[in-house]
Design a protein around this motif. Structure first.
Motif, PDB file in Angstrom:
ATOM      1  N   GLU A  49      -5.876  -2.568   0.274  1.00 54.42           N
ATOM      2  CA  GLU A  49      -4.965  -3.326   1.111  1.00 54.42           C
ATOM      3  C   GLU A  49      -5.647  -4.580   1.653  1.00 54.42           C
ATOM      4  O   GLU A  49      -6.877  -4.602   1.819  1.00 54.42           O
ATOM      5  CB  GLU A  49      -4.478  -2.469   2.288  1.00 54.42           C
ATOM      6  CG  GLU A  49      -3.680  -1.247   1.859  1.00 54.42           C
ATOM      7  CD  GLU A  49      -3.200  -0.438   3.058  1.00 54.42           C
ATOM      8  OE1 GLU A  49      -3.562  -0.805   4.203  1.00 54.42           O
ATOM      9  OE2 GLU A  49      -2.477   0.550   2.844  1.00 54.42           O
ATOM     10  N   ALA A  50      -4.859  -5.614   1.927  1.00 55.66           N
ATOM     11  CA  ALA A  50      -5.355  -6.819   2.578  1.00 55.66           C
ATOM     12  C   ALA A  50      -5.100  -6.672   4.079  1.00 55.66           C
ATOM     13  O   ALA A  50      -3.957  -6.510   4.497  1.00 55.66           O
ATOM     14  CB  ALA A  50      -4.654  -8.057   2.022  1.00 55.66           C
ATOM     15  N   TRP A  51      -6.162  -6.712   4.871  1.00 56.17           N
ATOM     16  CA  TRP A  51      -6.059  -6.439   6.302  1.00 56.17           C
ATOM     17  C   TRP A  51      -6.331  -7.673   7.140  1.00 56.17           C
ATOM     18  O   TRP A  51      -7.183  -8.497   6.807  1.00 56.17           O
ATOM     19  CB  TRP A  51      -7.072  -5.370   6.730  1.00 56.17           C
ATOM     20  CG  TRP A  51      -6.783  -3.995   6.240  1.00 56.17           C
ATOM     21  CD1 TRP A  51      -5.604  -3.514   5.754  1.00 56.17           C
ATOM     22  CD2 TRP A  51      -7.704  -2.899   6.210  1.00 56.17           C
ATOM     23  NE1 TRP A  51      -5.728  -2.196   5.423  1.00 56.17           N
ATOM     24  CE2 TRP A  51      -7.011  -1.782   5.687  1.00 56.17           C
ATOM     25  CE3 TRP A  51      -9.031  -2.745   6.566  1.00 56.17           C
ATOM     26  CZ2 TRP A  51      -7.606  -0.543   5.522  1.00 56.17           C
ATOM     27  CZ3 TRP A  51      -9.633  -1.516   6.406  1.00 56.17           C
ATOM     28  CH2 TRP A  51      -8.929  -0.417   5.885  1.00 56.17           C
ATOM     29  N   THR A  52      -5.628  -7.774   8.263  1.00 56.94           N
ATOM     30  CA  THR A  52      -6.041  -8.644   9.347  1.00 56.94           C
ATOM     31  C   THR A  52      -7.084  -7.888  10.167  1.00 56.94           C
ATOM     32  O   THR A  52      -7.322  -6.692   9.956  1.00 56.94           O
ATOM     33  CB  THR A  52      -4.851  -9.008  10.251  1.00 56.94           C
ATOM     34  OG1 THR A  52      -4.323  -7.785  10.807  1.00 56.94           O
ATOM     35  CG2 THR A  52      -3.761  -9.739   9.463  1.00 56.94           C
ATOM     36  N   ARG A  53      -7.700  -8.573  11.108  1.00 57.99           N
ATOM     37  CA  ARG A  53      -8.653  -7.892  11.989  1.00 57.99           C
ATOM     38  C   ARG A  53      -7.949  -6.840  12.837  1.00 57.99           C
ATOM     39  O   ARG A  53      -8.502  -5.766  13.094  1.00 57.99           O
ATOM     40  CB  ARG A  53      -9.358  -8.928  12.863  1.00 57.99           C
ATOM     41  CG  ARG A  53     -10.333  -9.796  12.077  1.00 57.99           C
ATOM     42  CD  ARG A  53     -10.794 -11.011  12.852  1.00 57.99           C
ATOM     43  NE  ARG A  53     -11.840 -11.734  12.120  1.00 57.99           N
ATOM     44  CZ  ARG A  53     -12.309 -12.919  12.459  1.00 57.99           C
ATOM     45  NH1 ARG A  53     -11.818 -13.533  13.540  1.00 57.99           N
ATOM     46  NH2 ARG A  53     -13.257 -13.505  11.749  1.00 57.99           N
ATOM     47  N   ARG A  54      -6.752  -7.139  13.266  1.00 59.61           N
ATOM     48  CA  ARG A  54      -5.980  -6.166  14.043  1.00 59.61           C
ATOM     49  C   ARG A  54      -5.687  -4.929  13.199  1.00 59.61           C
ATOM     50  O   ARG A  54      -5.748  -3.797  13.694  1.00 59.61           O
ATOM     51  CB  ARG A  54      -4.671  -6.814  14.516  1.00 59.61           C
ATOM     52  CG  ARG A  54      -3.708  -5.864  15.242  1.00 59.61           C
ATOM     53  CD  ARG A  54      -4.336  -5.318  16.515  1.00 59.61           C
ATOM     54  NE  ARG A  54      -3.445  -4.422  17.226  1.00 59.61           N
ATOM     55  CZ  ARG A  54      -2.587  -4.805  18.169  1.00 59.61           C
ATOM     56  NH1 ARG A  54      -2.478  -6.090  18.483  1.00 59.61           N
ATOM     57  NH2 ARG A  54      -1.847  -3.937  18.798  1.00 59.61           N
ATOM     58  N   LYS A  55      -5.361  -5.127  11.936  1.00 58.89           N
ATOM     59  CA  LYS A  55      -5.080  -4.001  11.057  1.00 58.89           C
ATOM     60  C   LYS A  55      -6.326  -3.132  10.878  1.00 58.89           C
ATOM     61  O   LYS A  55      -6.246  -1.896  10.880  1.00 58.89           O
ATOM     62  CB  LYS A  55      -4.591  -4.513   9.701  1.00 58.89           C
ATOM     63  CG  LYS A  55      -4.244  -3.429   8.699  1.00 58.89           C
ATOM     64  CD  LYS A  55      -3.016  -2.637   9.108  1.00 58.89           C
ATOM     65  CE  LYS A  55      -2.572  -1.698   8.003  1.00 58.89           C
ATOM     66  NZ  LYS A  55      -1.391  -0.892   8.403  1.00 58.89           N
ATOM     67  N   TRP A  56      -7.485  -3.765  10.733  1.00 56.66           N
ATOM     68  CA  TRP A  56      -8.736  -2.997  10.613  1.00 56.66           C
ATOM     69  C   TRP A  56      -8.943  -2.148  11.866  1.00 56.66           C
ATOM     70  O   TRP A  56      -9.285  -0.959  11.767  1.00 56.66           O
ATOM     71  CB  TRP A  56      -9.929  -3.931  10.428  1.00 56.66           C
ATOM     72  CG  TRP A  56     -11.248  -3.207  10.448  1.00 56.66           C
ATOM     73  CD1 TRP A  56     -11.881  -2.610   9.392  1.00 56.66           C
ATOM     74  CD2 TRP A  56     -12.080  -2.959  11.594  1.00 56.66           C
ATOM     75  NE1 TRP A  56     -13.055  -2.013   9.810  1.00 56.66           N
ATOM     76  CE2 TRP A  56     -13.190  -2.202  11.155  1.00 56.66           C
ATOM     77  CE3 TRP A  56     -11.989  -3.307  12.939  1.00 56.66           C
ATOM     78  CZ2 TRP A  56     -14.209  -1.802  12.018  1.00 56.66           C
ATOM     79  CZ3 TRP A  56     -13.005  -2.893  13.815  1.00 56.66           C
ATOM     80  CH2 TRP A  56     -14.100  -2.154  13.340  1.00 56.66           C
ATOM     81  N   PHE A  57      -8.736  -2.742  13.019  1.00 57.29           N
ATOM     82  CA  PHE A  57      -8.919  -1.996  14.265  1.00 57.29           C
ATOM     83  C   PHE A  57      -7.964  -0.813  14.330  1.00 57.29           C
ATOM     84  O   PHE A  57      -8.367   0.307  14.659  1.00 57.29           O
ATOM     85  CB  PHE A  57      -8.709  -2.926  15.462  1.00 57.29           C
ATOM     86  CG  PHE A  57      -8.903  -2.244  16.787  1.00 57.29           C
ATOM     87  CD1 PHE A  57     -10.165  -2.105  17.331  1.00 57.29           C
ATOM     88  CD2 PHE A  57      -7.818  -1.720  17.491  1.00 57.29           C
ATOM     89  CE1 PHE A  57     -10.352  -1.465  18.558  1.00 57.29           C
ATOM     90  CE2 PHE A  57      -7.996  -1.082  18.706  1.00 57.29           C
ATOM     91  CZ  PHE A  57      -9.266  -0.958  19.242  1.00 57.29           C
TER      92      PHE A  57
END
Length: 470
Positions: free
Chosen positions: A135-143
């Motif tokens: 998946e391609a994540w934003t930093r928020r998604k990683w958190f």
């Protein structure tokens, strides 16, 4: 200034002297009839020093303290040792201003790289992939994806830290304040959870701006959901002077290899988290460092409190048991990173800059970065594979000796895992295992014979031979 402003009174209290609110009683004593710094407990007056001569600053400090403490009174004592709401809010402040959305072209590039990496890894390991793209994540998604794992990893540590803080503050609490505070154990536990949550949020917010994926620090933080943090990947590639497509494919290969290993070796995650929990059980807080740091805090400057928290205030002193747990953790991380390093090198033979990228990642993992240093300052726990190169050499030797299937079979059971001795001398790994297996088989055979009554009962030397008597 006889009373506090209404918006600074404890929530749910109509009267600042409400007997149900210990903080109202305490601050009512301090401020009743006008603020007088001399009403403060002697220990607090000594800690404040020159601030005692500034009534306006003292009034502001006490208003802030009342609001903060009243908020703690509203929190749920059974919610755990970490104030996760505060941790999430603090982390968000760290990365929110630099967390752009992901373009369709970047998402497509990560998907395409995932399928190609999957085919290459199929030839480099017997561990199968899921067939799904990263998946391609934003930093928020990683958190969001990693938060559950962070809770599992840090709450045992936070429990020990909060218990140490609560015990120490209980002992140091002035007698004249104990009656006003009521259930001070719950209050100090909330305080410890809030302080730990604020510092943990800072660490995770820093990590969110640095990590490349869900397994970048060697732990399966996102579970079985692999992903790449797009913005961090862009920053990582700057200055490498390597085509972006190659960098992306190499990063995807590493993430996918980690995921295959953790999925096909189910006990590995348990082993890693168990090592962290063993470490956490021995947490000891040096309260003299806390007392010294508090004396240096400027009550009129909220940033000084944050500075105190960021200086590794709660870094524990390690016990012998913790040293063993940390050594076990570092060995396991080294074996994981060494296997990934070797397998990805096998899979990436078609990439012209594979050797350059391999060395870049070796240095990155072995030395750590600002984000990992922040986490280490929080709990005194460094997630670094210090013997990465030795572990890689071991896996390369096993590949040359046994092939792909034989190398990966070492992960079949935790008892088969290499030790520090194996990293020191990889070439004798197989002979040591064969010797150990032979000794075990001999012991097992002897035990079976004993249980079956195959051994003669030894004679008692005190028994006389009946024939001799005749």
């Amino acid at each position: 200034m006889a009373q506090l402003p209404p918006n600074n009174r404890p929530h749910g209290s109509d009267d600042e002297n409400d007997p149900q609110d210990p903080f109202a009683a305490m601050f009512g004593q301090l401020f009743g009839g006008g603020f007088d710094p001399n009403n403060l407990p002697p220990q607090l007056r000594d800690a404040l020093g020159d601030q005692m001569n500034n009534p306006a600053a003292m009034q502001q400090m006490m208003q802030q303290a009342q609001a903060f403490m009243s908020a703690m009174m509203q929190s749920n004592p059974s919610a755990g040792a970490v104030n996760w709401k505060l941790a999430s809010d603090t982390a968000l402040q760290a990365y929110a201003s630099e967390d752009p959305s992901i373009s369709d072209s970047r998402t497509t590039a990560i998907t395409d790289a995932s399928y190609l990496a999957g085919m290459w890894l199929d030839n480099a390991t017997v561990f199968e992939g899921t067939g799904l793209p990263l998946e391609a994540w934003t930093r928020r998604k990683w958190f969001d994806q990693t938060l559950d794992t962070w809770k599992q990893l840090t709450e045992p540590i936070a429990e020990s830290v909060t218990a140490a803080i609560t015990s120490a503050l209980q002992e140091q609490l002035p007698e004249q304040m104990k009656g006003m505070l009521g259930n001070s154990d719950a209050i100090f536990r909330n305080l410890g959870g809030s302080m730990f949550g604020a510092q943990l949020g800072t660490a995770l917010g820093t990590l969110a701006k640095d990590v490349l994926g869900g397994t970048d620090i060697g732990l399966p933080l996102a579970g079985t959901t692999p992903g790449i943090v797009s913005t961090n990947f862009d920053a990582f590639g700057e200055g490498l002077e390597i085509p972006e497509q190659e960098i992306l494919l190499y990063v995807v290969l590493r993430e996918a290899a980690h995921i295959r290993l953790f999925q096909r070796v189910p006990w590995l995650s348990t082993k890693l988290i168990g090592a962290v929990e063993s470490y956490a059980r021995g947490i000891h807080i040096d309260m003299s460092r806390i007392e010294e740091a508090v004396r240096e805090v400027d009550p009129s400057n909220p940033e000084s409190l944050q500075q105190m928290l960021g200086d590794g205030l709660f870094t524990p002193q390690r016990t012998e048991a913790q040293e063993r747990a940390l050594k076990n953790l570092e060995l396991t991380l080294a074996l994981i990173e060494g296997w990934v390093d070797h397998v990805v090198a096998q899979a990436a033979t078609n990439l012209p800059f594979a050797s350059h990228l391999r060395e870049t990642f070796r240095r990155r993992r072995a030395s750590g970065g600002p984000a990992e240093n922040t986490f280490a300052s929080l709990v005194g726990l460094e997630l670094r594979p210090r013997r990465l190169r030795e572990a890689t050499a071991l896996w390369e030797h096993l590949f040359n000796e046994r092939g792909v299937a034989g190398r990966d079979a070492v992960w079949d059971h935790p008892d088969l895992m290499p030790t520090d001795e194996d990293l020191d001398n990889p070439t004798s790994f197989t002979s040591r295992r064969e010797t150990a297996a032979s000794e075990y088989e001999d012991f097992d055979a002897a035990l079976g014979k004993l249980l079956d009554g195959g051994f003669d009962t030894p004679k008692d030397p005190n028994d006389e031979d009946p024939e001799a008597k005749s």
